[in-house]
Design a protein around this motif. Structure first.
Motif, PDB file in Angstrom:
ATOM      1  N   SER A  56       0.488  -1.030   0.078  1.00 53.04           N
ATOM      2  CA  SER A  56       0.304   0.065   0.182  1.00 53.04           C
ATOM      3  C   SER A  56       1.356   1.222   0.080  1.00 53.04           C
ATOM      4  O   SER A  56       0.221   2.062   0.312  1.00 53.04           O
ATOM      5  N   THR A  73       1.379   3.332  -2.228  1.00 59.19           N
ATOM      6  CA  THR A  73       0.660   4.757  -3.009  1.00 59.19           C
ATOM      7  C   THR A  73      -0.233   5.091  -1.523  1.00 59.19           C
ATOM      8  O   THR A  73      -0.435   6.418  -1.693  1.00 59.19           O
ATOM      9  N   ALA A  99      -0.164   8.964  -0.235  1.00 57.83           N
ATOM     10  CA  ALA A  99      -0.960  10.293  -0.465  1.00 57.83           C
ATOM     11  C   ALA A  99      -0.833  10.681   0.986  1.00 57.83           C
ATOM     12  O   ALA A  99      -2.098  11.590   1.382  1.00 57.83           O
ATOM     13  N   THR A 130       8.913  14.542  -9.233  1.00 51.72           N
ATOM     14  CA  THR A 130       8.865  12.712  -8.351  1.00 51.72           C
ATOM     15  C   THR A 130       9.502  11.885  -8.354  1.00 51.72           C
ATOM     16  O   THR A 130       9.307  10.770  -7.790  1.00 51.72           O
ATOM     17  N   ALA A 153      11.006   8.987  -5.328  1.00 53.59           N
ATOM     18  CA  ALA A 153      11.463   8.038  -5.743  1.00 53.59           C
ATOM     19  C   ALA A 153      12.422   7.885  -5.544  1.00 53.59           C
ATOM     20  O   ALA A 153      12.671   6.523  -4.847  1.00 53.59           O
ATOM     21  N   CYS A 158      11.787   3.629  -3.938  1.00 53.64           N
ATOM     22  CA  CYS A 158      10.672   3.145  -4.760  1.00 53.64           C
ATOM     23  C   CYS A 158       9.828   3.682  -6.113  1.00 53.64           C
ATOM     24  O   CYS A 158      11.356   4.815  -6.781  1.00 53.64           O
ATOM     25  N   VAL A 190       5.071   4.946  -7.976  1.00 51.92           N
ATOM     26  CA  VAL A 190       3.926   5.211  -6.987  1.00 51.92           C
ATOM     27  C   VAL A 190       4.069   6.533  -7.175  1.00 51.92           C
ATOM     28  O   VAL A 190       2.697   6.876  -6.437  1.00 51.92           O
ATOM     29  N   VAL A 191       4.841   7.918  -7.055  1.00 54.18           N
ATOM     30  CA  VAL A 191       5.232   8.321  -6.566  1.00 54.18           C
ATOM     31  C   VAL A 191       4.057   9.654  -7.688  1.00 54.18           C
ATOM     32  O   VAL A 191       3.087   9.954  -6.944  1.00 54.18           O
ATOM     33  N   ASP A 248       1.393   8.318  -8.665  1.00 54.42           N
ATOM     34  CA  ASP A 248      -0.013   7.525  -8.819  1.00 54.42           C
ATOM     35  C   ASP A 248      -0.481   8.384  -7.439  1.00 54.42           C
ATOM     36  O   ASP A 248      -1.738   9.446  -7.403  1.00 54.42           O
ATOM     37  N   ALA A 249       0.549   9.005  -6.681  1.00 53.82           N
ATOM     38  CA  ALA A 249      -0.178   9.356  -5.595  1.00 53.82           C
ATOM     39  C   ALA A 249      -0.227  11.074  -5.599  1.00 53.82           C
ATOM     40  O   ALA A 249      -1.299  10.822  -4.898  1.00 53.82           O
ATOM     41  N   TYR A 250       0.364  11.423  -6.117  1.00 52.21           N
ATOM     42  CA  TYR A 250       0.354  12.926  -6.618  1.00 52.21           C
ATOM     43  C   TYR A 250      -1.141  13.218  -7.118  1.00 52.21           C
ATOM     44  O   TYR A 250      -1.446  14.282  -6.986  1.00 52.21           O
ATOM     45  N   ARG A 297      -3.946  11.116  -7.618  1.00 50.92           N
ATOM     46  CA  ARG A 297      -4.710  11.748  -6.558  1.00 50.92           C
ATOM     47  C   ARG A 297      -5.618  12.533  -4.959  1.00 50.92           C
ATOM     48  O   ARG A 297      -6.401  12.801  -5.809  1.00 50.92           O
TER      49      ARG A 297
END
Length: 499
Positions: free
Chosen positions: A18, A20, A24, A45, A49, A54, A58-59, A61-63, A65
């Protein structure tokens, strides 16, 4: 995985699978509680990362969201910034006592003596006049000072400078710098503070002087001090009539049980990267230290704490192989003073530091700051504020970390090749490391012989009051890898295999 100074992110805390969602939520929480404010720029990003160990996805996608939620905004080539608003409650206005803030009498704002010679008893170990390799701890790589970026920051400061800002200024420091520092400390050290809670000082040395005066006024004339601990800081406290009482340091940092037995009301600690051992104050010791400082009720007017911890945030920004360590003050802001500066990240010549104190102490410290030298110079403050808010400071730190890591690795390789009987400590962070030597070795003699061969190092015994193993405290940030190899080769040449 690694860790990031940004929000003190440690991916080891993320639930399995989990990452990501965890990232977030961490950013979302920082926006919610005010560590991130509108306009703050998030790390690129790729950069974040790399720091977290990672994938960039991942970064990203978090940004994404958080952008969809309206918390962040971003555009191609323009970076990602915070959109959400958060308004901190202002700290109570600090007013010096009647008659304090007036034109200072002649001579009031004269020059103040700086920190005691950090070399101390090592100052005589000059070595040859030429080809000296100075491995004194605490020396940053001054050749890495970002001259061009700093010049741009100064030009920007001058361009936006109002004529009224050329006066003596606020003794607390200019609002622009205190606001920039509040955001910086929230993002990188986990400290939530209103700008009015920050006192700008001329380095940690001036902060210690102001605190010493405040303690002496309250009848405190003894203060706990880590043993081993910095000779220069110890002597600086003595200069202001505080007697440092040695408190043992081991592999987990300050021995809080020994502190309790010493019968003290104040202590100075370097919890992020202890000088000179390099250890981090362990979680159990942190909890015990906070319990110690809270164990006595407040006294006097304004809820003055009966006990005080002075946190010197030494070398907190320089780390290579471990996650960031949160500032101690975040656990007990009413009992912990936080001290930091740019002396090790930019250059000592900038002479800018900061002090965050419990509310009951602030007014007194501001007034003492005023009568010491009125205020810090305005132009460097404005330049530093621009350097922080423009992202230049963070870029500079990333660059020097890479350089310092390479130099640390070169020193470790040289030690393994030439001094295999020594054991290196504190290598995961900082600008120096400690090499303990075989029992029975006189480290002062080793340091003197090294100086004769043209290498300046500190004997561990110079920074210690009680008994302990011999060692050498070796700084590596200010010298290139080839010079570090040469320095260790010279040391080996004078001590030989038998020490």
């Amino acid at each position: 995985m690694g860790g990031a100074d940004f929000l003190q992110l440690d991916p080891a805390q993320a639930p399995p699978g989990s990452l990501t969602a965890w990232l977030a939520e961490e950013v979302r929480s920082a926006v919610s509680d005010g560590r991130l404010v509108p306009g703050d720029r998030l790390p690129a990003t790729r950069v974040l990362a790399d720091q977290l160990g990672c994938s960039r996805g991942v970064v990203v996608d978090a940004y994404r969201r958080l952008t969809d939620e309206g918390l962040l905004s971003g555009r191609h080539g323009g970076g990602t910034t915070v959109r959400a608003a958060w308004t901190p409650s202002p700290a109570p206005e600090i007013r010096p006592r009647a008659g304090a803030v007036r034109a200072a009498p002649s001579g009031t704002a004269g020059p103040m003596p700086g920190l005691a010679d950090p070399a101390g008893p090592m100052s005589g170990l000059a070595g040859p006049a030429t080809d000296l390799i100075d491995l004194s701890p605490g020396l940053p790589d001054l050749s890495a000072f970002p001259r061009a970026a700093w010049a741009r920051a100064e030009r920007a400061a001058l361009t936006g400078l109002a004529s009224s800002e050329l006066g003596y200024g606020d003794p607390r420091g200019l609002p622009a710098l205190r606001e920039a520092l509040a955001g910086w400390l929230a993002r990188t050290r986990g400290l939530r503070a209103h700008p009015d809670e920050i006192l700008v000082v001329n380095g940690v040395s001036q902060g210690l002087m102001l605190l010493a005066r405040a303690l002496i006024t309250r009848g405190v004339d003894r203060i706990g001090f880590e043993d081993p601990g910095s000779f220069g800081a110890r002597e600086h406290l003595r200069r202001w009539d505080l007697e440092p009482v040695p408190v043992r340091v081991d592999q987990d940092g300050l021995d809080v049980e020994a502190l309790e037995h010493a019968g003290l009301d104040a202590v100075v600690v370097t919890p992020a990267h202890q000088f000179p051992t390099g250890v981090v104050l362990g979680p159990e010791r942190r909890r015990a230290l906070i319990a110690w400082v809270r164990s006595e009720p407040t006294s006097g007017q304004g809820g003055m704490p009966s006990r005080l911890v002075i946190e010197d945030d030494y070398d907190a920004e320089h780390r290579y192989d471990r996650p960031p360590v949160p500032a101690l003050r975040a656990l007990a802001p009413d009992h912990v003073v936080h001290l930091g500066s740019v002396s090790k990240t930019l250059a000592p010549a900038i002479r800018i530091g900061w002090l965050l104190a419990p509310a009951a102490l602030r007014s007194e410290l501001v007034e003492a700051r005023y009568w010491t030298d009125l205020a810090s110079p305005a132009l460097p403050q404005l330049a530093l504020a621009h350097f922080i808010t423009s992202g230049g400071f963070e870029r500079h730190l990333r660059q020097v970390r890479r350089r310092h890591r390479a130099r640390r690795d070169a020193l470790l390789a040289a030690l393994a090749a030439h001094l295999p009987d020594g054991t290196a400590h504190g290598v995961a962070a900082g600008l120096h490391l400690l090499v303990t030597l075989p029992p029975g070795v006189d480290d002062a003699v080793v340091a003197r012989r090294a100086a004769e061969a043209g290498v300046r190092v500190h004997p561990l015994s110079a920074h210690r009051v009680g008994a302990g193993p011999p060692g050498l405290v070796i700084g590596y940030a200010a010298n290139t890898p080839d010079r570090l190899h040469e320095a260790v080769r010279r040391i080996m040449g004078v001590v030989g295999s038998g020490w």
